[in-house]
Write an enzyme that holds these catalytic residues in place. Structure first.
Site, PDB file in Angstrom:
ATOM      1  N   CYS A   7       0.845  -1.199   0.000  1.00  0.00           N
ATOM      2  CA  CYS A   7       0.000   0.000   0.000  1.00  0.00           C
ATOM      3  C   CYS A   7       0.875   1.242   0.000  1.00  0.00           C
ATOM      4  O   CYS A   7       2.107   1.156   0.048  1.00  0.00           O
ATOM      5  CB  CYS A   7      -0.948   0.005   1.198  1.00  0.00           C
ATOM      6  N   CYS A  46       3.637   1.721   2.592  1.00  0.00           N
ATOM      7  CA  CYS A  46       4.916   1.047   2.315  1.00  0.00           C
ATOM      8  C   CYS A  46       5.834   1.965   1.520  1.00  0.00           C
ATOM      9  O   CYS A  46       7.025   2.094   1.817  1.00  0.00           O
ATOM     10  CB  CYS A  46       4.696  -0.242   1.521  1.00  0.00           C
ATOM     11  N   ASP A  84       8.996  30.539 -30.625  1.00  0.00           N
ATOM     12  CA  ASP A  84      10.119  30.978 -31.442  1.00  0.00           C
ATOM     13  C   ASP A  84       9.652  30.928 -32.901  1.00  0.00           C
ATOM     14  O   ASP A  84       8.778  30.126 -33.244  1.00  0.00           O
ATOM     15  CB  ASP A  84      11.313  30.043 -31.220  1.00  0.00           C
ATOM     16  N   ASP A  90      17.540  28.931 -27.955  1.00  0.00           N
ATOM     17  CA  ASP A  90      16.280  28.943 -27.205  1.00  0.00           C
ATOM     18  C   ASP A  90      16.424  28.304 -25.824  1.00  0.00           C
ATOM     19  O   ASP A  90      15.527  28.427 -24.986  1.00  0.00           O
ATOM     20  CB  ASP A  90      15.185  28.182 -27.974  1.00  0.00           C
TER      21      ASP A  90
END
Length: 806
Positions: free
Chosen positions: A15, A18, A499, A702
């Protein structure tokens, strides 16, 4: 300080508690800077300082917490060893590789057995490392790519347990159902009502099938925490041992009792095992995207070694190998064509259905399809370095990462189990002392129901399964999210900065106009300009060079070259100094160009990029290139605007050209004549106004802006540096992918919120309903199992989301 990343596959988690415990345990190791455990994927990603710790210590920590780290084993035959020193050398080299748990060389058998983590090291990595030492490894036993799926083995094991448990539990369930007032008509063999017969049926279920819950609970409690196993072990043990007490009490009375609770514990365990089975199978489906991507890969390759043509598994191909690719075959690895020409179907990577012509010197990508010609390629990237492997890695990392929204679930699951045990005890006491005084069996039943209904599994699965399914589905459409946090942030965007070159346009301009000054020879002018631009990697320079070559002009070499970002270039050709670029470049060098500016503006109004040329300090002419707009750009930008997103175009190009392009695609806000470093500043300006900004680009220049933006999106056809700096890679280079990424983010976050709501609502409603006595324990067990499965199935709906056409 150096950092390393490790990925460990963990088994034994039951679960979310854990996962939280493992995370906390790993973070306590000195040198571990970050640890994220994904309960759905059963993986943990760790960032650590190799000077302070290593993977071995992490594995030991995970094992000390009561879980296992899954590793693969492979055996190699070694050729080239001459003595024991060779064996020691090979063993030491393999053990130094990241991801290798243990390597043991047997000199007598000339073999080596390696235990390793496939997420960190590949078979080709091992072979390459040993090849450098002068030896050869050949894989023995199982074939490459046929490693055992630990999850599938676990599913098969649970299936066997479920069938065994079902067979033993069915008579107990039959006995329980048949003694209700309204079901007395159901025939029941008398033996099934015997307490010792029920004991004989329930005991193997409790301690053989249910052993995993006791072991898990013991390990959790030993580490001062609690998980689902604690709830199940407590609840079923209470029912079982109380029934055993009543059975012993009945000795000598010859009574066939009907008020035992053996069926409660046995049926509960059976239902929980069934729920885990469904959950594991559903979780497996959420990794379909990875399997589909891996399925694109060729399994074998034809290589030439020592003059011999041989077919080998793809894992054994090494960089530098000569690979033959016949018509109709998949290209096995990334490489460069050294002989032949063909058309390649690259739709798996770019989404473009039209095959691309390739010839000598061109780059080919692994897993693309060779349509019609024989190719001989030199392998340049193999194994985990290929484009497909990198895509798979990005998807796996995104699926394994945590979105910020998951923190709520982690906090709740960490304290949930102790609170539930407390509520269950209060429920027992209230029923035993107040509601049904002295009725131990009634109080016990309510106690068990509360324990079982409150399992936090659904809460732990709510976020990771949605992230897995959402990022996997996006990957099928060529959208690679690099992490869950980016998948979550993307839906909040309100401004998209594009761009121009290579993003809105194709980035492949062509030479359109050549205007020379009076007295200047046009052919000499072009020869000088073409030679000067030859050293530049800028798309505009490439267009100029290509256009000059097409006119049959032979280019020479420049004596000096300097690129001036945002301005142009300066070069020396045939002892002449050339300046090629913007008005600012001319002004900077005091070159008069006033008399040609009107002509230049006319070209720019047509959407062309015009560059001024000066030779030896005097104006010499203008060259103009035009970049074509991508077919889908206008439609994609309109789509973004319809989503109430502000679209901005940013470019280093001049204002006139930028506006001409913007007008064609419907962009109103244009930021032009921006230097590379200025793009990041413009993004910051937008952010300061409170906007959530995405930057979309493809070039090296960029990268700063991509890193600065809230979300950086790199066009996959662009530079590697841009993709490295971005949070999302749009492989197809189509601006429609921006809208698709935002849509996928919105769908995923909505799905996560649905899962969290139902998981929390389920426990919030389920606990009081069980506490007041409206839920029998076996019904609570069925509801608990259904809750986990329903969360996973809801997440899997994301795999059916339709985006743009493939």
């Amino acid at each position: 300080m150096t950092q390393k990343e490790a990925t460990l596959q963990i088994s034994g988690m039951t679960c979310a508690a854990c996962a939280t415990r493992i995370e906390k345990g790993l973070k306590k190791i000195e040198g571990v800077e970050e640890a994220n455990v994904n309960f759905a994927l059963e993986k943990t990603q760790i960032i650590y300082n190799p000077d302070q710790t290593d993977v071995k210590k992490m594995k030991e920590k995970v094992q000390s917490l009561g879980y296992n780290v899954v590793s693969d084993k492979v055996e190699f035959q070694i050729t080239g060893m001459t003595c024991a020193a060779c064996a020691n050398k090979i063993e030491r080299r393999l053990n130094k590789l990241d991801g290798i748990e243990q390597a043991a060389v047997n000199f007598a058998l000339e073999s080596v057995l390696v235990e390793y983590h496939p997420d960190q090291v590949s078979i080709s990595d091992m072979k390459e490392a040993i090849k450098k030492l002068g030896y050869t490894l050949e894989q023995k036993q199982e074939k490459a790519g046929e490693q055992v799926d630990h999850r599938q083995k676990e599913i098969e094991k649970q299936q066997r347990k479920f069938l065994f448990s079902l067979i033993l539990s069915f008579p107990l369930l039959w006995a329980m159902v048949s003694h209700f007032t309204f079901t007395r008509f159901i025939w029941l063999p008398d033996i099934f009502m015997n307490p010792w017969m029920q004991f004989a049926l329930a005991t193997p279920v409790q301690f053989i099938i249910g052993r995993q819950f006791y072991v898990g609970a013991f390990k959790a409690l030993r580490n001062k925490s609690a998980n689902m196993d604690v709830l199940v072990a407590l609840g079923t043990s209470a029912a079982y041992f109380y029934s055993l007490y009543l059975s012993i009490k009945s000795i000598g009375s010859n009574a066939h009792m009907v008020d035992l609770y053996y069926e409660t514990s046995a049926v509960l365990i059976t239902l929980i095992i069934l729920g885990k089975l469904f959950e594991a199978k559903a979780k497996g489906r959420s990794s379909d995207a990875i399997r589909k991507l891996m399925g694109l890969q060729a399994k074998n390759a034809t290589v030439v070694r020592d003059g011999q043509e041989m077919m080998i598994p793809i894992e054994e191909v090494l960089a530098g190998d000569i690979v033959y690719v016949k018509p109709g075959e998949k290209v096995p690895v990334d490489g460069k064509i050294i002989e032949g020409q063909s058309a390649l179907d690259e739709s798996m990577l770019t989404g473009e259905s039209i095959p691309v012509d390739k010839t000598i010197g061109d780059i080919v990508i692994g897993s693309t399809m060779n349509k019609n010609g024989f190719l001989k390629i030199r392998a340049t990237k193999v194994g985990k370095d290929t484009a497909l492997a990198q895509i798979v890695k990005v998807v796996e990392e995104a699926q394994g990462s945590k979105a910020p929204i998951q923190r709520l679930a982690d906090v709740i699951s960490g304290i949930f189990v102790p609170i539930v045990v407390g509520i269950a005890l209060i429920t027992f006491l209230v029923w035993y002392f107040a509601v049904s005084p002295g009725e131990f069996a009634v109080a016990l039943e309510k106690f068990i129901a509360v324990l079982v209904i409150a399992c936090p599994c659904a809460l732990g699965l709510a976020t990771p399964t949605s992230i897995m399914a959402g990022s996997g589905r996006a990957a099928e459409y060529g959208i690679l999210f690099k992490g869950g946090e980016h998948l979550e942030t993307t839906h909040r965007l309100d401004t998209i900065v594009l761009d121009k070159t290579g993003t809105v346009t194709n980035g492949k301009p062509s030479l359109t106009d050549v205007i020379v000054a009076k007295g200047m020879d046009k052919m000499e002018f072009l020869q000088l300009v073409g030679t000067a631009e030859r050293n530049s990697e800028h798309p505009l320079a490439e267009a100029l060079v290509e256009g000059v070559k097409e006119k049959g002009i032979e280019l020479g070499s420049s004596d000096a070259f300097e690129a001036i970002p945002g301005f142009g270039i300066e070069a020396k050709v045939n002892e002449k100094t050339l300046l090629i670029g913007t008005r600012r470049l001319m002004a900077k060098n005091n070159i008069s160009v006033q008399h040609v500016l009107s002509r230049m503006e006319d070209l720019e109004k047509q959407g062309k990029t015009a560059m001024l040329v000066a030779i030896d300090g005097d104006y010499a002419g203008i060259v103009a290139v035009a970049d074509t707009i991508k077919e889908t750009s206008k439609e994609a930008i309109a789509r973004l605007q319809n989503m109430d997103l502000e679209v901005v175009m940013i470019t280093g190009d001049n204002t006139q050209t930028a506006k001409a392009i913007a007008d064609q695609v419907g962009i109103k806000h244009v930021i032009a004549e921006v230097l590379p470093e200025g793009k990041a500043e413009e993004v910051k300006k937008l952010q300061k106004t409170g906007k959530k900004v995405a930057m979309v680009g493809d070039g090296i220049n960029d990268a700063p802006a991509l890193a600065t933006a809230d979300i950086g999106m790199a066009i996959g056809t662009g530079a590697d540096v841009a993709m490295e700096a971005a949070d999302i890679t749009l492989i197809r280079g189509d601006l429609n992918s921006i809208a698709d990424a935002i849509y996928m983010s919105k769908k995923t976050i909505t799905n996560i919120k649905q899962n969290l709501f139902w998981a929390l609502a389920y426990n919030s409603l389920g606990i009081p309903v069980a506490a007041v006595g409206f839920l029998a324990p076996w019904l609570a067990g069925a509801a608990m199992a259904f809750s986990s499965v329903s969360v996973v199935l809801n997440a899997l709906r994301l795999q059916r989301v339709k985006l743009q056409r493939l």
